[in-house]
Scaffold this active site. Structure first.
Site, PDB file in Angstrom:
ATOM      1  N   GLY A  75       0.998  -1.164   0.100  1.00  0.00           N
ATOM      2  CA  GLY A  75      -0.008  -0.064  -0.141  1.00  0.00           C
ATOM      3  C   GLY A  75       0.999   1.154  -0.054  1.00  0.00           C
ATOM      4  O   GLY A  75       2.085   1.300  -0.314  1.00  0.00           O
ATOM      5  N   LYS A  76       0.222   2.338   0.261  1.00  0.00           N
ATOM      6  CA  LYS A  76       0.655   3.687   0.185  1.00  0.00           C
ATOM      7  C   LYS A  76       0.940   4.331   1.386  1.00  0.00           C
ATOM      8  O   LYS A  76       0.957   3.724   2.417  1.00  0.00           O
ATOM      9  CB  LYS A  76       0.318   4.374  -0.901  1.00  0.00           C
ATOM     10  N   ILE A 185      -6.505  -1.087   4.451  1.00  0.00           N
ATOM     11  CA  ILE A 185      -5.809  -2.343   4.808  1.00  0.00           C
ATOM     12  C   ILE A 185      -4.454  -2.051   3.970  1.00  0.00           C
ATOM     13  O   ILE A 185      -4.419  -1.891   2.980  1.00  0.00           O
ATOM     14  CB  ILE A 185      -6.704  -3.405   4.238  1.00  0.00           C
ATOM     15  N   GLY A 197      -2.027  -4.665   8.862  1.00  0.00           N
ATOM     16  CA  GLY A 197      -3.491  -5.324   8.927  1.00  0.00           C
ATOM     17  C   GLY A 197      -4.593  -4.092   8.544  1.00  0.00           C
ATOM     18  O   GLY A 197      -4.352  -3.727   7.442  1.00  0.00           O
ATOM     19  N   PHE A 198      -5.221  -3.601   9.511  1.00  0.00           N
ATOM     20  CA  PHE A 198      -6.529  -2.822   8.966  1.00  0.00           C
ATOM     21  C   PHE A 198      -6.480  -1.835  10.131  1.00  0.00           C
ATOM     22  O   PHE A 198      -5.898  -1.584  11.118  1.00  0.00           O
ATOM     23  CB  PHE A 198      -7.578  -3.281   8.980  1.00  0.00           C
ATOM     24  N   CYS A 215      -3.407   6.986   0.633  1.00  0.00           N
ATOM     25  CA  CYS A 215      -3.654   5.653   0.054  1.00  0.00           C
ATOM     26  C   CYS A 215      -3.426   5.976  -1.414  1.00  0.00           C
ATOM     27  O   CYS A 215      -3.459   5.075  -2.429  1.00  0.00           O
ATOM     28  CB  CYS A 215      -4.736   4.920   0.007  1.00  0.00           C
TER      29      CYS A 215
END
Length: 265
Positions: A75-76, A185, A197-198, A215
């Site tokens: 992800g970012k 996430i 995780g989240f 994101c």
């Protein structure tokens, strides 16, 4: 699947600094890999921090030089802080690991959690996490008197929403009736065991997100349970609900190794 245990690292006045929790993740990850413990989910509320996954572009970071912690997840860039519940499920998965299936299970638990509070959420194709869908583009209010068909965030590579005031701020996506992310996430799998995780926005000050490109998504924003429901929801209310849904989804998952496609010979 084995029973999932939970560890509360700290909430509210006992919120935990991000790198401290990251170190605890690594410790628990090593113990899970060695089969010294069962699958464990760490739950925590962080002190304010920006964290950047491996795919974060320089243009997505804060313009004012605010420190960012670079992490080893996918992800970012995102923000963690007060009013946001963060979960780190540290679980052993069968090999070859199916990362997408693990992400989908986390999304499912988050969608169920939001639904229990009365909020309908969903997935968005090509964008991980849990979303509240906006109105169709043609029904949204116009920005700056222009049709959203000419949204500069999408059509002008040099346009930076952070330099154009609240009109384009991610925290105001609900007022613009755009798609807005409730939960993010980002995970990593090392030695067949998950990390990171989240993060679900319960009642944070979402203007923290206005200093970054959350994101890496320019044409949508962020939201929270409290904003969408129009009433104050607390971390304490969400913790037992999300634990129940995580246990239900993750303990009853039929874990299967990712299928490897072979070329026809």
């Amino acid at each position: 699947m084995a029973e999932l245990g939970f560890v509360h690292l700290g909430f509210g006045l006992e919120s935990v600094e991000y790198t401290q929790a990251w170190e605890e993740q690594r410790r628990v990850h090593a113990a899970r890999f060695a089969d010294e413990i069962e699958d464990t989910c760490l739950l925590v509320e962080h002190l304010p921090v920006y964290t950047a996954g491996r795919r974060t572009a320089p243009s997505e970071r804060p313009l004012d030089g605010t420190p960012v912690v670079d992490v080893d997840r996918g992800g970012k860039i995102t923000w963690h802080g007060p009013g946001q519940l963060v979960g780190y499920p540290i679980m052993k998965l069968p090999r070859p690991v199916d990362v997408v299936a693990h992400v989908r299970r986390l999304e499912d638990a988050l969608i169920r959690t939001a639904a229990e509070f009365g909020l309908e959420t969903t997935r968005v194709e090509g964008r991980s996490g849990v979303w509240v869908l906006g109105d169709p583009v043609e029904e949204r209010p116009k920005l700056g008197g222009l049709s959203l068909e000419f949204d500069p965030r999408l059509h002008d590579e040099e346009f930076d929403a952070r330099l154009n005031g609240p009109e384009y701020a991610p925290s105001n996506a609900g007022q613009r009736r755009e798609d807005r992310k409730l939960a993010a996430i980002g995970i990593r799998v090392a030695k067949g065991v998950t990390m990171h995780g989240f993060a679900i926005n319960v009642n944070p000050d979402n203007t923290w997100f206005d200093r970054i490109v959350p994101c890496g998504i320019r044409d949508a924003g962020v939201t929270s349970l409290s904003y969408e429901l129009g009433r104050e929801i607390t971390i304490a209310e969400v913790v037992p609900v999300i634990e129940r849904h995580l246990k239900d989804v993750l303990e009853h998952a039929e874990l299967r190794p990712r299928e490897i496609e072979t070329a026809a010979g």
